[in-house]
Design a protein around this motif. Structure first.
Motif, PDB file in Angstrom:
ATOM      1  N   ALA A 130       3.417  62.907  69.514  1.00 16.66           N
ATOM      2  CA  ALA A 130       4.432  62.625  68.491  1.00 16.66           C
ATOM      3  C   ALA A 130       5.491  61.667  69.040  1.00 16.66           C
ATOM      4  N   ALA A 131       6.101  60.919  68.147  1.00 19.82           N
ATOM      5  CA  ALA A 131       7.180  60.010  68.545  1.00 19.82           C
ATOM      6  C   ALA A 131       7.987  59.604  67.319  1.00 19.82           C
ATOM      7  N   THR A 132       9.227  59.225  67.551  1.00 19.91           N
ATOM      8  CA  THR A 132      10.079  58.660  66.505  1.00 19.91           C
ATOM      9  C   THR A 132      10.713  57.388  67.042  1.00 19.91           C
ATOM     10  N   SER A 133      11.094  56.532  66.128  1.00 22.91           N
ATOM     11  CA  SER A 133      11.757  55.293  66.512  1.00 22.91           C
ATOM     12  C   SER A 133      12.616  54.824  65.351  1.00 22.91           C
ATOM     13  N   ALA A 134      13.650  54.071  65.675  1.00 23.78           N
ATOM     14  CA  ALA A 134      14.522  53.501  64.649  1.00 23.78           C
ATOM     15  C   ALA A 134      15.009  52.143  65.122  1.00 23.78           C
ATOM     16  N   ALA A 135      15.263  51.272  64.162  1.00 24.87           N
ATOM     17  CA  ALA A 135      15.807  49.947  64.476  1.00 24.87           C
ATOM     18  C   ALA A 135      16.855  49.597  63.431  1.00 24.87           C
ATOM     19  N   ARG A 136      17.831  48.840  63.860  1.00 23.50           N
ATOM     20  CA  ARG A 136      18.858  48.310  62.966  1.00 23.50           C
ATOM     21  C   ARG A 136      18.932  46.813  63.226  1.00 23.50           C
ATOM     22  N   ASN A 137      18.750  46.031  62.169  1.00 21.23           N
ATOM     23  CA  ASN A 137      18.785  44.581  62.296  1.00 21.23           C
ATOM     24  C   ASN A 137      19.953  44.015  61.496  1.00 21.23           C
ATOM     25  N   PRO A 138      20.589  42.939  61.994  1.00 17.28           N
ATOM     26  CA  PRO A 138      21.792  42.391  61.359  1.00 17.28           C
ATOM     27  C   PRO A 138      21.506  41.416  60.215  1.00 17.28           C
ATOM     28  N   TRP A 139      20.560  41.760  59.368  1.00 14.64           N
ATOM     29  CA  TRP A 139      20.216  40.952  58.196  1.00 14.64           C
ATOM     30  C   TRP A 139      19.638  41.866  57.128  1.00 14.64           C
ATOM     31  N   ALA A 140      19.699  41.402  55.889  1.00  5.71           N
ATOM     32  CA  ALA A 140      19.211  42.215  54.767  1.00  5.71           C
ATOM     33  C   ALA A 140      17.965  41.595  54.147  1.00  5.71           C
ATOM     34  N   LEU A 141      17.102  42.460  53.656  1.00  4.50           N
ATOM     35  CA  LEU A 141      15.936  42.036  52.889  1.00  4.50           C
ATOM     36  C   LEU A 141      16.380  41.725  51.468  1.00  4.50           C
ATOM     37  N   THR A 142      15.594  40.935  50.766  1.00  2.00           N
ATOM     38  CA  THR A 142      15.828  40.694  49.352  1.00  2.00           C
ATOM     39  C   THR A 142      14.603  41.198  48.593  1.00  2.00           C
ATOM     40  N   PRO A 143      14.757  41.589  47.337  1.00  3.64           N
ATOM     41  CA  PRO A 143      13.623  42.140  46.590  1.00  3.64           C
ATOM     42  C   PRO A 143      12.398  41.229  46.555  1.00  3.64           C
ATOM     43  N   ASP A 144      12.609  39.920  46.640  1.00  4.57           N
ATOM     44  CA  ASP A 144      11.482  38.993  46.589  1.00  4.57           C
ATOM     45  C   ASP A 144      10.918  38.630  47.962  1.00  4.57           C
ATOM     46  N   ARG A 145      11.495  39.165  49.035  1.00  9.23           N
ATOM     47  CA  ARG A 145      10.994  38.866  50.381  1.00  9.23           C
ATOM     48  C   ARG A 145      11.134  40.107  51.254  1.00  9.23           C
ATOM     49  N   VAL A 146      10.056  40.894  51.272  1.00  6.18           N
ATOM     50  CA  VAL A 146      10.037  42.149  52.027  1.00  6.18           C
ATOM     51  C   VAL A 146       8.745  42.241  52.835  1.00  6.18           C
ATOM     52  N   PRO A 147       8.749  43.054  53.901  1.00  4.29           N
ATOM     53  CA  PRO A 147       7.487  43.325  54.594  1.00  4.29           C
ATOM     54  C   PRO A 147       6.621  44.221  53.707  1.00  4.29           C
ATOM     55  N   HIS A 148       5.315  44.141  53.891  1.00  3.09           N
ATOM     56  CA  HIS A 148       4.404  44.924  53.059  1.00  3.09           C
ATOM     57  C   HIS A 148       3.590  45.939  53.846  1.00  3.09           C
ATOM     58  N   SER A 149       3.796  45.990  55.173  1.00  2.00           N
ATOM     59  CA  SER A 149       3.080  46.991  55.962  1.00  2.00           C
ATOM     60  C   SER A 149       3.781  47.225  57.292  1.00  2.00           C
ATOM     61  N   LEU A 150       3.384  48.325  57.920  1.00  2.00           N
ATOM     62  CA  LEU A 150       3.787  48.640  59.286  1.00  2.00           C
ATOM     63  C   LEU A 150       2.498  48.788  60.075  1.00  2.00           C
ATOM     64  N   VAL A 151       2.413  48.110  61.218  1.00  2.00           N
ATOM     65  CA  VAL A 151       1.217  48.160  62.055  1.00  2.00           C
ATOM     66  C   VAL A 151       1.553  48.802  63.393  1.00  2.00           C
ATOM     67  N   ILE A 152       0.705  49.734  63.809  1.00  2.32           N
ATOM     68  CA  ILE A 152       0.772  50.329  65.143  1.00  2.32           C
ATOM     69  C   ILE A 152      -0.209  49.553  66.010  1.00  2.32           C
TER      70      ILE A 152
END
Length: 173
Positions: A130-152
């Motif tokens: 098991a593991a957890t992780s978190a990130a905070r980035n100094p920019w915002a997403l917009t509804p028309d430009r978002v990531p569509h997946s998370l890859v391990i």
């Protein structure tokens, strides 16, 4: 400077007309996307590409919240191999049956890979996998430009942004 001049020009009309909010910018409501599930070989919402590194029963979830000029991402995984490092990133396209279907890493600004330009959530699992992780980035997403997946990925992220083969993928909605 044009907006204050326009507002001053409309002030005399305000005494006779109904109030208007057309000139007041509305705050950005923000973006929230998530995904999760138990990895399988057939369901592209939570798909496994390497069952040796994400064995039967492995599962994960991710939440991405973006507003007020920043993006916060939280990731939780269970059932992976114990005491092992994995690279974890947001990607541009949804998961597919093939590992490369999820496209490249999502980048805020199309530039070089880095933990500030991309969302890196590398993990080291505990003795139960098991593991957890978190990130905070100094920019915002917009509804028309978002990531569509998370890859391990199979390896921890190198300074050039590479992290080895794709192990599993979560589609974000």
């Amino acid at each position: 400077m044009r907006l204050p001049t326009l507002m001053l020009a409309l002030l005399p009309l305000g005494a006779c007309a109904a109030p208007t909010t057309a000139l007041v910018p509305t705050p950005h409501e923000g973006v929230r996307i998530s995904g999760g599930g138990e990895f399988s070989t057939k369901d592209t919402s939570a798909i496994v590409y390497d069952a040796k590194l994400a064995p039967s029963g492995a599962q994960a979830s991710v939440t991405v919240e973006s507003a007020d000029g920043q993006t916060r991402t939280s990731f939780v995984a269970e059932g992976l191999l114990p005491d092992r490092k994995y690279g974890v990133h947001l990607h541009t396209k949804p998961c597919g049956l093939k590992p490369d279907d999820s496209g490249p890493h999502f980048q805020h600004a199309h530039a070089s890979p880095s933990a500030t330009n991309e969302v890196w959530l590398d993990i080291t699992t505990d003795r139960s996998g098991a593991a957890t992780s978190a990130a905070r980035n100094p920019w915002a997403l917009t509804p028309d430009r978002v990531p569509h997946s998370l890859v391990i990925h199979a390896s921890a992220t190198a300074t050039d942004g590479t992290a080895g083969a794709r192990v599993a993928c979560l589609t974000l909605k």
